[in-house]
Design an enzyme around this catalytic site. Sequence first.
Site, mmCIF file in Angstrom:
data_model
loop_
_atom_site.group_PDB
_atom_site.id
_atom_site.type_symbol
_atom_site.label_atom_id
_atom_site.label_comp_id
_atom_site.label_asym_id
_atom_site.label_seq_id
_atom_site.Cartn_x
_atom_site.Cartn_y
_atom_site.Cartn_z
ATOM 1 N N ASP A 140 -3.388 88.158 33.975
ATOM 2 C CA ASP A 140 -3.781 87.241 35.050
ATOM 3 C C ASP A 140 -2.652 86.289 35.416
ATOM 4 O O ASP A 140 -2.096 85.597 34.561
ATOM 5 C CB ASP A 140 -5.024 86.463 34.632
ATOM 6 C CG ASP A 140 -6.192 87.395 34.320
ATOM 7 O OD1 ASP A 140 -6.337 88.407 35.024
ATOM 8 O OD2 ASP A 140 -6.939 87.108 33.376
ATOM 9 N N ASP B 66 1.379 90.041 30.376
ATOM 10 C CA ASP B 66 0.138 89.302 30.546
ATOM 11 C C ASP B 66 -0.533 89.860 31.801
ATOM 12 O O ASP B 66 0.139 90.424 32.669
ATOM 13 C CB ASP B 66 0.448 87.816 30.702
ATOM 14 C CG ASP B 66 -0.785 86.988 30.999
ATOM 15 O OD1 ASP B 66 -1.759 87.083 30.236
ATOM 16 O OD2 ASP B 66 -0.767 86.279 32.019
#
Length: 223
Positions: free
Chosen positions: A59, A57
């Site tokens: 953020d 991922d």
Amino acid sequence: MRFAVQRIRPGRTAGEIAKMAVTSAVIPPAAVRHRIRGVVLHGRARPWAGPRVVLFDRDDTLIRDVPYNGDPALVEPMPGARRALDRLRRHGVRIGVVSNQSGVAKGRITAGDVRRVNARVEELLGRIDVWEFCPHDGGDGCGCRKPAPGMIERAARRLGALPSDIAVIGDIGRDVEAAAAAGARGILVPTARTLPAEIAVAVETAPTLRAAVDLVLGGRRRR
């Protein structure tokens, strides 16, 4: 209801709160559906025998989360991110990013903004072999927005890898749910925004990126 309350943070607009309330009712059954899909499609995948690809991922996993960020100057790596990625590279592991970017659908940022931010991430953290981002919002019904497995499956095809050869590392439940739906291994690295319920149901957790990479390279599974 508790899930909705935990997701709705101070500062949301009235429209965003309404949408969050609706999607909070939809997400749990959707997550179950994706998990069942993963079991049906990939239940016979061969056991984990070492990593070929690790997908992250973006953020709050590789860089600090700045909501709807379209400014490369605001990119700040998470602690230990560069060292973790370099360690994987030294072991010949290919690296990718799979990221929900609903700000595009909301009109807060453009796809070009996302790509410019991603380019800055590479400047700071080194080469990323594959980027996948979902520009849709929660109600769009796409197959790529996590916890759906679409981005993981696309990244696997682009890298010539099987989902069973992939580990996915992220900070919230939908990251590891998408991994399960794709037939990949999911490792949760909790942050301040990770819900206790998401930690409780995660198959594997690690306190830091370094520890998550230890799990990947060691092949061991740990709560």
